[in-house]
Scaffold this motif. Structure first.
Motif: not given
Length: 425
Positions: A47-48, A169, A172, A348-350, A355, A370, A373
């Protein structure tokens, strides 16, 4: 004359297949690893790439390079089209039959649109580098076109981004798009401000991150809201078109939509005529063998393996890697116990500095989560030259809010696809 070494064929160089191959390096077996792509991909950071934080080469490496020091492992770039289990042969598209004594199926999964496959052209999923580059192109091109768009309705649609699916997914992805559109891009554009863009996360269930404990789901939703993401729960999607997403009677005008709502396993169950679940995953034995096929194993997204509570193990990298190593030990005669997954928790990061983490009874959210993560993901980039590159990119992004991989390719085709009209019209 010495006895021939057993022939092990591994289909798929994802986390499970690669883990199995590495476990068999230097052992008295001849290993053939087959994949239709020449690279192994670290999917958790895909996703990055889609949001221009990383380049594709940062999270992928050639399979041959990873296994270059393994003399008993051969890599084939080909695609499996069938299995002749009666003669112990895998049928390859280009090179024909490939004999095996042991077969490991780690064929992964693709997107599932729940019978609405025509949505795919409007809402691409995120499973490959090609998917990520396509999404990146759509997002960045939408911003570029919005900069000069004079029609207010078109401009609002261009600056509206919808992510469908509230799992890791989707969460993020929504957070990363919000950071890109509301902060990074607004620094460089003259007519786009943080308030211009709209990011919407649509989830059919009652909360985001349903695999996490409810308190962490709530923390994630709050973090998304702070980033400016609109979270719509209990909102199953009823239609995806070129200019909007519909959920019940609600329509969201949008030109950029990302699908993160479902996956479908490969056709491996069809090749073997094996019993499978709704996602196409093969129901395997406790030792990960395919029923009625003593020399064929299925792992990762290809297999439905029950956990201690009876639910299927999640389709995540740690599960596939443990299964790959365990199956390799089975082939080598080192392990006679049923497979048991050892969970290392969920992460999971937000977006920036936030995270959520669950490790058994330990739960953490916010900046500390975070950091954990970030360190965990850099650590698991084992075998990649890009550990340092990813770390430097993240530091640069953190302190400057800039995305170093904001490249648009195939602009004319993309603009036509996004706007539904000729570019420049």
């Amino acid at each position: 004359m010495s006895e021939r070494a057993p022939r092990v064929v591994i289909v798929g160089a994802g986390f499970g297949g690669l883990a199995a191959a590495k476990r068999l390096v230097g052992k008295r077996v001849d290993v053939t690893l087959v994949d239709r792509r020449n690279h192994h991909l670290f999917q958790p950071l895909l996703y990055q790439v889609a949001t221009a934080a990383l380049s594709p080469a940062d999270i992928a490496a050639p399979i041959r390079s990873i296994l270059s020091s393994a003399p008993n492992v051969r890599v084939l770039l080909d695609e499996v089209v069938g299995i002749e289990s009666s003669s112990n042969q895998v049928i390859l598209d280009r090179t024909g039959p490939l004999a095996f004594d042991w077969l490991i199926l780690s064929t992964g999964a693709c997107h599932s649109y729940f019978g609405q496959d025509h949505w795919a052209s409007h809402a691409p999923g995120l499973k490959s580098i090609e998917d990520a580059v396509d999404i990146r192109r759509r997002v960045l091109l939408a911003l570029e076109l919005a900069e000069t768009e004079t029609d207010a309705t078109r401009r609002r649609r261009l600056l509206t981004f919808v992510v469908i699916g509230g799992g890791p997914t989707g969460v993020e992805m929504a957070g990363a798009i919000a950071e890109l559109a509301r902060r990074s891009a607004s620094n460089d554009f003259r007519s786009i401000t943080p308030r211009c863009s709209r990011v919407v996360l649509v989830e059919a269930g009652s909360r985001v991150l349903p695999a996490f404990p409810p308190p962490l789901s709530l923390k994630a939703e709050q973090a998304l809201s702070e980033l400016g993401v609109e979270v719509l729960v209990n909102s199953p999607v009823s239609n995806v078109a070129g200019d909007h997403v519909a959920s019940g009677r609600v329509q969201i005008p949008a030109h950029t939509v990302v699908w993160a709502a479902g996956v479908q396993a490969s056709p491996a169950a069809q090749w073997l005529k094996a019993e499978h679940d709704r996602q196409g995953r093969i129901f395997v034995e406790r030792d990960l063998r395919v029923p009625d096929h003593d020399r064929i194993f299925a792992i990762g997204d290809t297999a439905n393996v029950p956990s201690m509570d009876g639910q299927a193990l999640p389709a995540i990298a740690p599960v596939a890697k443990q299964q790959g190593r365990w199956v390799a030990d089975q082939i080598l005669g080192r392990c006679a116990m049923p497979f048991a997954y050892r969970s290392f928790g969920n992460l999971a990061t937000i977006g920036r500095s936030k995270a959520v983490i669950e490790w058994g009874n330990y739960q953490q959210s916010g900046f500390i989560a975070w950091l954990i993560w970030s360190l965990a993901h850099i650590w698991f980039l084992v075998g990649f030259r890009s550990r340092l590159a990813v770390g430097i990119s993240w530091l640069w992004n953190y302190f400057t809010y800039q995305r170093s991989a904001r490249l648009i390719t195939d602009e004319a085709v993309s603009s036509s696809r996004i706007l539904g009209r000729e570019a420049g019209a």
